[in-house]
Scaffold this motif. Structure first.
Motif, mmCIF file in Angstrom:
data_model
loop_
_atom_site.group_PDB
_atom_site.id
_atom_site.type_symbol
_atom_site.label_atom_id
_atom_site.label_comp_id
_atom_site.label_asym_id
_atom_site.label_seq_id
_atom_site.Cartn_x
_atom_site.Cartn_y
_atom_site.Cartn_z
ATOM 1 N N TYR A 1 0.745 -1.250 0.068
ATOM 2 C CA TYR A 1 0.133 0.010 0.025
ATOM 3 C C TYR A 1 0.768 1.410 -0.083
ATOM 4 O O TYR A 1 0.789 2.353 -0.788
ATOM 5 C CB TYR A 1 -0.942 0.002 1.113
ATOM 6 N N PHE A 2 2.120 1.281 0.850
ATOM 7 C CA PHE A 2 2.584 2.505 0.924
ATOM 8 C C PHE A 2 3.606 2.787 -0.542
ATOM 9 O O PHE A 2 3.943 3.903 -0.909
ATOM 10 C CB PHE A 2 3.660 2.204 2.284
ATOM 11 N N ARG A 3 3.847 1.723 -1.056
ATOM 12 C CA ARG A 3 4.784 1.618 -2.278
ATOM 13 C C ARG A 3 3.738 1.978 -3.398
ATOM 14 O O ARG A 3 4.385 2.833 -4.201
ATOM 15 C CB ARG A 3 5.248 0.250 -2.592
ATOM 16 N N LYS A 4 2.532 1.668 -3.247
ATOM 17 C CA LYS A 4 1.549 2.146 -4.397
ATOM 18 C C LYS A 4 1.423 3.409 -4.148
ATOM 19 O O LYS A 4 1.270 4.347 -5.235
ATOM 20 C CB LYS A 4 0.136 1.501 -4.311
ATOM 21 N N LYS A 5 1.372 4.248 -2.843
ATOM 22 C CA LYS A 5 1.021 5.536 -2.823
ATOM 23 C C LYS A 5 2.440 6.337 -2.997
ATOM 24 O O LYS A 5 2.230 7.485 -2.577
ATOM 25 C CB LYS A 5 0.498 5.703 -1.308
ATOM 26 N N LYS A 6 3.297 5.363 -3.140
ATOM 27 C CA LYS A 6 4.665 6.132 -3.108
ATOM 28 C C LYS A 6 5.064 6.846 -2.101
ATOM 29 O O LYS A 6 5.917 7.991 -2.005
ATOM 30 C CB LYS A 6 4.640 7.171 -4.282
ATOM 31 N N LEU A 7 4.748 6.323 -0.882
ATOM 32 C CA LEU A 7 5.468 6.694 0.467
ATOM 33 C C LEU A 7 6.466 6.260 0.812
ATOM 34 O O LEU A 7 7.352 6.883 1.648
ATOM 35 C CB LEU A 7 4.133 6.690 1.469
ATOM 36 N N ILE A 8 7.082 5.184 0.418
ATOM 37 C CA ILE A 8 8.268 4.347 0.657
ATOM 38 C C ILE A 8 8.876 4.193 -0.796
ATOM 39 O O ILE A 8 8.419 4.004 -1.917
ATOM 40 C CB ILE A 8 8.183 3.324 1.551
#
Length: 210
Positions: free
Chosen positions: A203-210
C-alpha cells in the motif's frame, strides 16, 4: 493384656469410623418440596437404610413418599405413605445413589422432620449374628471388625488411586490439547501479522510513500 485389648478396641473403632461410611442424617422436608440425600457407593456393597418421621404434634401423624434410585436412574426402593421403614440392597454399579423424600398430599401444610440412618459396607453387617456363627467375642470380635475395616480401607484406596490415575490422564490430554491450540493460535497470529505487513508495504509503495 487389658491395655492391648483396649488399644485394639480403640483402633477398631477408629478404622470402623473411617471405613464404614455410615451415619444418621436429619432432614427437614418443606410442605411443597422434596429433600434428597446422595451417597457415593462402590459396586457390590451392601446398603441398609432406616428412616423414620418424627412426630411433633400429638394428633397429626404425617407420612412421606420415599424413592431410592441408582446412578443410572433405576428405582431400587419406592414406597408411599410411610412413617417408619427400611430399605436394603446390594449395589450393582458404582456411583451416587439418591434417596428422595416427599411429604404426602394429605400433609402438604406440614414441615416434616425425618431421620435417615445409612449403613454401608461393614456397618451394614449383623455383627451379633457373625459373632454367634464364628463363636467369637470381646477382643477377638473387635479384631475381626478391624480386619474387615482394613480390607475396606484398602479397597477404597484402590478406587481412589484409579480415580486419581484417570484424572491425571484426562489432565495430561487436556494440557496437550491446550498446548497444540496455543501453538496454532500463535501460528495464526504470526501469519496474520506477516500478511498485514506485506499488505501495508504494498500500500505504501503504491502511494509512493516508501
Amino acid at each position: 493384656m487389658a491395655r492391648g485389648g483396649a488399644w485394639a478396641a480403640a483402633a477398631a473403632a477408629v478404622l470402623w469410623w473411617m471405613a464404614a461410611g455410615a451415619g444418621a442424617v436429619w432432614l427437614e422436608i418443606a410442605p411443597s418440596g422434596t429433600k434428597c440425600v446422595a451417597e457415593e457407593i462402590r459396586s457390590n456393597v451392601v446398603v441398609i437404610g432406616d428412616y423414620a418421621v418424627l412426630y411433633e404434634h400429638q394428633q397429626v401423624h404425617p407420612t412421606v413418599s420415599v424413592k431410592i434410585t441408582s446412578p443410572f436412574g433405576d428405582t431400587i426402593h419406592k414406597k408411599d405413605k410411610v412413617t417408619v421403614d427400611q430399605f436394603a440392597f446390594t449395589t450393582s454399579e458404582a456411583g451416587n445413589y439418591l434417596a428422595c423424600f416427599t411429604v404426602d398430599g394429605d400433609n402438604k401444610g406440614l414441615v416434616v422432620k425425618l431421620n435417615l440412618d445409612w449403613k454401608i459396607g461393614i456397618a451394614a453387617k449383623d455383627w451379633d449374628a457373625i459373632a454367634k456363627k464364628e463363636k467369637i467375642e470381646g477382643v477377638a470380635l473387635e479384631l475381626f471388625k478391624l480386619d474387615e475395616s482394613v480390607q475396606t480401607i484398602y479397597e477404597n484406596l484402590l478406587v481412589l488411586r484409579t480415580k486419581e490415575s484417570d484424572m491425571r490422564d484426562v489432565s495430561e490430554v487436556t494440557n496437550a490439547r491446550v498446548l497444540w491450540l496455543s501453538m496454532m493460535s500463535l501460528g495464526v497470529c504470526i501469519c496474520v501479522s506477516v500478511m498485514q505487513l506485506v499488505h501495508l508495504k504494498r500500500y505504501f509503495r503504491k502511494k509512493k510513500l516508501i
